[in-house]
Design a protein around this motif. Structure first.
Motif, PDB file in Angstrom:
ATOM      1  N   LEU A  42      40.573  45.659  39.628  1.00 55.93           N
ATOM      2  CA  LEU A  42      39.849  45.500  38.373  1.00 55.93           C
ATOM      3  C   LEU A  42      40.835  45.394  37.214  1.00 55.93           C
ATOM      4  N   HIS A  43      40.735  44.311  36.431  1.00 56.92           N
ATOM      5  CA  HIS A  43      41.689  44.133  35.338  1.00 56.92           C
ATOM      6  C   HIS A  43      41.051  43.352  34.199  1.00 56.92           C
ATOM      7  N   ILE A  44      41.782  43.213  33.090  1.00 55.37           N
ATOM      8  CA  ILE A  44      41.280  42.439  31.957  1.00 55.37           C
ATOM      9  C   ILE A  44      42.107  41.167  31.769  1.00 55.37           C
ATOM     10  N   ASN A 100      44.645  51.404  46.890  1.00 52.69           N
ATOM     11  CA  ASN A 100      44.304  51.665  45.481  1.00 52.69           C
ATOM     12  C   ASN A 100      45.431  52.348  44.728  1.00 52.69           C
ATOM     13  N   ASN A 150      37.474  44.589  51.599  1.00 56.36           N
ATOM     14  CA  ASN A 150      37.575  45.932  52.143  1.00 56.36           C
ATOM     15  C   ASN A 150      36.761  46.896  51.277  1.00 56.36           C
ATOM     16  N   TRP A 154      42.110  31.667  40.677  1.00 58.68           N
ATOM     17  CA  TRP A 154      42.588  32.888  40.014  1.00 58.68           C
ATOM     18  C   TRP A 154      42.663  34.045  41.000  1.00 58.68           C
ATOM     19  N   PHE A 168      38.517  49.350  48.939  1.00 58.01           N
ATOM     20  CA  PHE A 168      39.457  48.833  47.952  1.00 58.01           C
ATOM     21  C   PHE A 168      38.720  48.502  46.664  1.00 58.01           C
ATOM     22  N   ARG A 169      39.295  48.938  45.524  1.00 57.71           N
ATOM     23  CA  ARG A 169      38.667  48.702  44.229  1.00 57.71           C
ATOM     24  C   ARG A 169      38.932  47.288  43.735  1.00 57.71           C
ATOM     25  N   ALA A 170      38.394  46.327  44.442  1.00 57.72           N
ATOM     26  CA  ALA A 170      38.598  44.930  44.051  1.00 57.72           C
ATOM     27  C   ALA A 170      37.837  44.649  42.768  1.00 57.72           C
ATOM     28  N   GLY A 171      38.392  43.761  41.936  1.00 62.04           N
ATOM     29  CA  GLY A 171      37.697  43.381  40.719  1.00 62.04           C
ATOM     30  C   GLY A 171      36.516  42.497  41.052  1.00 62.04           C
ATOM     31  N   ARG A 172      36.758  41.197  41.138  1.00 67.81           N
ATOM     32  CA  ARG A 172      35.662  40.285  41.443  1.00 67.81           C
ATOM     33  C   ARG A 172      35.585  40.063  42.947  1.00 67.81           C
ATOM     34  N   ARG A 173      34.362  40.086  43.461  1.00 67.01           N
ATOM     35  CA  ARG A 173      34.221  39.850  44.888  1.00 67.01           C
ATOM     36  C   ARG A 173      33.374  38.608  45.148  1.00 67.01           C
ATOM     37  N   ALA A 174      32.764  38.080  44.081  1.00 64.00           N
ATOM     38  CA  ALA A 174      31.894  36.909  44.232  1.00 64.00           C
ATOM     39  C   ALA A 174      32.636  35.783  44.953  1.00 64.00           C
TER      40      ALA A 174
END
Lengths: 560, 316
Positions: free
Chosen positions: A71-73, A207, A149, A191, A152-158
């Motif tokens: 997850l990031h900006i 993580n 996974n 991206w 795992f704190r993935a940002g986008r999963r779409a």
């Protein structure tokens, strides 16, 4: 008109990469105006033989997340493009440029099967990780699996969620199956930065892996250090597989205050003003600076007024249309935004291949607005404010508190709309409140907001416009206006399933007609940002499809 | 003395616990949360946000979250930052030195210069110098630091080019002189207000002492004026200054938000603001607890030092 102008612009813009390869060009880039882009001059300047010098990229937000899958900006992505590589990156014209892959898979080149379900990716064979380990198809497989996974704190999963059965055919080739055809997936992969399997698989918890603060990538620059709250230093990766790098070092310098950022740019401590760039009020002054190039760069965000169509007052299309007629768009752009942004009728940026230039042109016509409201039965309730069946034409408008430019625009609109008998009250909130439940669960009445509707360079706006994406009705998405239109739903579904770009463009052009007619959002303008570079910094290329314009710093160099 | 210390420590621990509860409650109950800023990040869906909230444990009831945080804190685990997933103590530690450097420089200027102005003002009360110092202090206290910082940068960096326009050092040049060169402007800007404060306190304290009986006695004994002022009067006037220094200790480590922002100084003040804006709960709570400890410690230290310096004060 917009479209023809930008086409001329792209004709005038030489393909620098190609020219460079032929040894013809290398002149300084000169800005020819907002519609014409950066154009090379005849002055000879060629990139240095070995990486030389450094560029300081000033940013008003701090990059803090260095595992590109977490997850990031926006600001973090500027670092990723230099540290890591995606399979392909989005180019300034919205088309994809191969990076780790040798080609963009399509039905035509056999990379995607006719039914859109089987994908084959071919990779370069000359890519090395920063620690010297060769890159391979295993890394791509690992990356997509890590995103999916559950721990795992993935940002986008779409998009990634649809990938099944990844098979590594050889170190330079892999295949996978899609659960259903999904046209925006190439844009999403542009991206999605590939992470090293050989490093991360050894970690117990991805993580909190050491990698997250000492990343190893395949990008043009490798990690040196981060001084928290201050800067990040990257240095040239000599074995980089693409063009460059020509700079020895790049430094991402965090300067939280934009006035201070401009001052440091002025004194030469900063070579490029990244992310939010320079405040619009400094545009004229900045252009006059000696040894600096200050110009506007397009952004994919559309500033608009979002209506909560769940409220009785906004269920009547006549109200939404009248408010559009009653909005003096041109004055907002000229007087409040210094004339920098371009007016728009669409939810897509004008650079997109799916942009529809033939939408009805907005006109400021308070007389017409009043007439529409009269005809629809909205009449003066005695105090100058209209009402119909006991519903008053009165509502609040909210945006991020402290954004002074927007606050001025709000006050201007308030006057505009009062003239047609609509009362708008301003109620602004701090960002963490405004964009939390208040926005996501449609608790606002109207909002002034800048939105990038597409997915990077892809025009798919399902998340904002499909009726299944209404958070307030239990949907998973950001359709906060609660826009629910069967025609739009159908177009969005078709657009995501068809893989042919021309066919898709037609579908999205129709969708833009629908949103321009139904007006869940009143489009105001497409953002343009003021950014500055030190004169002599070559190959700076603004790109509407990325979050940060240092996406191609591997090609940058100083001519003097 | 020992019993007094033990009592104070017990009191302080209870206070810290209260601070942690109130701080945690207020922070978490404030609207918005660490994930709301991601709402407008292109491509992030509501689904993604809900999933991450569950992974971070943000969807659990507040008392459960507090209990987990608090019990971990007792074992020395301050948690990890939401922004860069580093341990909180590491995050605080990485900003502490920048703040310490700036603060020590500013306080040093403030104590020496402010002290001198205060003493001189008291000795030559109502003289030209005293009026000038009084007016100067009022002006310094009224100038907004933000404006003064920008003007300093404009004159000395943009126009004259003598000083760097902020930053702690030039990246790639870590020499002592480079650090010092960068320190001058922010330290002076920050010291401006401090000098004013210290000079006013010093003047008042000195005046108080000068008019006391023992000074008259010293004069009557025929001691030289120098010795009266610096050996007898000043020593006594310094006692209230110890309390002031104790109260200043938390500011010393808490950082100067405005100065740090204007001069892009990567210190604690900015860390706090950034963390608050991001709703980085573990770091905000960390800084809160850290500052609370500093306040209590500063007060305790000041009381102890006063007892040492002033034999009339007994602690039991």
């Amino acid at each position: 008109m917009d479209d023809t102008m930008s086409k001329q612009g792209s004709l005038m813009r030489p393909n620098r990469r190609r020219l460079m390869a032929m040894g013809l060009s290398g002149g300084a880039a000169v800005w020819m105006g907002p519609k014409l882009g950066w154009v090379g001059t005849a002055e000879a300047a060629t990139p240095p033989e070995k990486p030389t010098g450094q560029a300081v990229i000033g940013m008003s937000q701090e990059p803090t997340v260095f595992n590109p899958l977490m997850l990031h900006i926006e600001v973090d992505e500027g670092v990723y493009f230099n540290l890591f590589s995606p399979l392909w990156r989005p180019g300034p014209d919205g088309n994809l440029i191969p990076d780790l892959a040798t080609e963009i898979p399509s039905v035509a080149n056999g990379g995607i099967s006719e039914d859109g379900l089987t994908w084959t990716i071919r990779l370069r064979d000359n890519v090395k990780w920063h620690d010297g380990t060769p890159f391979s198809a295993e890394d791509v497989k690992y990356t997509i699996e890590l995103i999916n996974n559950p721990d795992f704190r993935a940002g986008r999963r779409a998009g990634h969620e649809l990938v099944r059965d990844i098979q590594v055919v050889s170190p330079t080739e892999l295949t996978w199956k899609m659960a259903e055809p999904y046209a925006p997936y190439p844009a999403i992969l542009s991206w999605t930065f590939i992470v090293p399997k050989h490093i991360l698989e050894k970690e117990a918890d991805p993580n909190t892996a050491a990698f997250n603060n000492a990343p190893i990538g395949t990008g043009a620059f490798k990690w040196v250090e981060r001084v928290p709250g201050d800067h990040i230093t990257l240095e040239a990766h000599q074995d980089f597989h693409g063009d460059g790098p020509y700079l020895e070092r790049i430094i991402f310098k965090y300067i939280p205050d934009m006035t201070v950022l401009y001052t440091q740019f002025q004194t030469g401590a900063v070579d490029y003003t990244g992310i939010q760039g320079i405040t619009p009020d400094k545009y004229e002054e900045g252009k006059a600076l000696e040894g600096r190039v200050v110009q506007t760069v397009p952004q994919p965000f559309i500033e608009n007024i979002a209506f909560n169509t769940g409220l009785p007052v906004f269920q009547d299309r006549a109200v939404r249309e009248a408010l559009l007629y009653g909005m003096d768009k041109q004055s907002i752009i000229e007087a409040i935004y210094y004339g920098l942004p371009t007016p728009t009728e669409s939810f897509l940026p004008s650079q997109s291949w799916a942009y529809n230039p033939d939408l009805p042109q907005h006109e400021y016509n308070p007389e017409k607005a009043r007439q529409i409201l009269e005809e629809a039965g909205w009449v003066d309730s005695g105090d100058g404010i209209r009402a119909k069946d006991g519903v008053r034409l009165e509502f609040t408008n909210s945006t991020t508190a402290g954004n002074t430019t927007r606050e001025q625009a709000q006050q201007f609109l308030q006057q505009n709309w009062l003239e047609i008998g609509a009362k708008m009250n301003i109620s602004n909130l701090p960002p963490a409140v405004m964009w939390g439940e208040y926005w996501m669960m449609s608790k606002f009445e109207t909002a002034m907001v800048g939105i990038g509707f597409g997915i990077g360079p892809d025009p798919d706006a399902t998340d904002f416009l499909h009726s299944k994406s209404i958070g307030a009705k239990g949907g998973a998405g950001q359709n906060t206006t609660q826009f629910s239109n069967p025609e739009a739903d159908k177009l969005l579904e078709e657009g995501a399933a068809v893989t042919d770009q021309e066919q898709r463009a037609e579908i999205y052009k129709k969708l833009q007609e629908v949103t321009r007619r139904e007006l869940p959002y009143l489009p105001i303008f497409q953002y343009a940002m003021v950014q500055g570079i030190k004169a002599g910094l070559e190959n700076f290329k603004p790109n509407f499809a990325v979050q940060e314009n240092c996406w191609n710093a591997n090609e940058w160099y100083f001519s003097s | 003395m020992g019993r007094y210390l033990l009592g104070r420590l017990g009191q302080n621990l209870v206070l810290l616990w209260l601070v942690s509860m109130i701080g945690f409650g207020v922070l978490y109950l404030a609207p918005g949360g660490p994930l709301s800023q991601f709402a407008l990040v292109p491509g992030m869906s509501q689904e993604d946000i809900a999933r991450i909230a569950a992974q971070m444990g943000l969807d659990r009831p507040l008392p459960v979250q507090y209990w987990e945080w608090f019990t971990r804190l007792l074992t020395g685990d301050w948690g990890r930052s939401y922004r860069d997933s580093q341990p909180v103590l590491h995050v605080i530690g990485s900003h502490l030195w920048a703040t310490l450097e700036l603060m020590i420089a500013a306080i040093l200027i403030a104590v020496l210069l402010g002290g001198w102005i205060g003493v001189m003002g008291a000795i030559r009360r109502y003289s030209f110098f005293d009026y000038l110092a009084t007016i100067g202090a009022m002006v310094a206290l009224s100038i907004p630091t933000f404006w003064f910082g920008l003007v300093t940068i404009y004159i000395f960096s943009v126009k004259l080019g003598w000083l760097p326009p902020g930053n702690r050092y030039t990246v790639g040049d870590g020499s002592f002189w480079n650090y010092l060169h960068h320190l001058i402007a922010p330290a002076l800007v920050l010291a401006l207000v401090e000098v004013a404060i210290w000079s006013r306190y010093m003047r008042a304290a000195m005046l108080d002492v000068i008019n006391q009986d023992f000074v008259r006695t010293a004069r009557a004994k025929g001691l030289p004026e120098r010795q009266i002022l610096f050996r007898h009067a000043l020593r006594n006037a310094l006692i209230p200054m110890i309390t002031l220094a104790g109260l200043q200790m938390p500011t010393l480590l808490g950082g100067a938000l405005v100065t740090e922002t204007v001069f892009t100084w990567p210190g604690m003040g900015r860390l706090f603001l950034d963390s608050l804006g991001y709703r980085d709960y573990p770091v905000v709570m960390g800084i809160l607890m850290f500052t609370a400890v500093m306040v209590l410690l500063g007060n305790l230290l000041a009381d102890l030092l006063c007892a040492v310096a002033d034999p009339r004060i007994r602690l039991d």
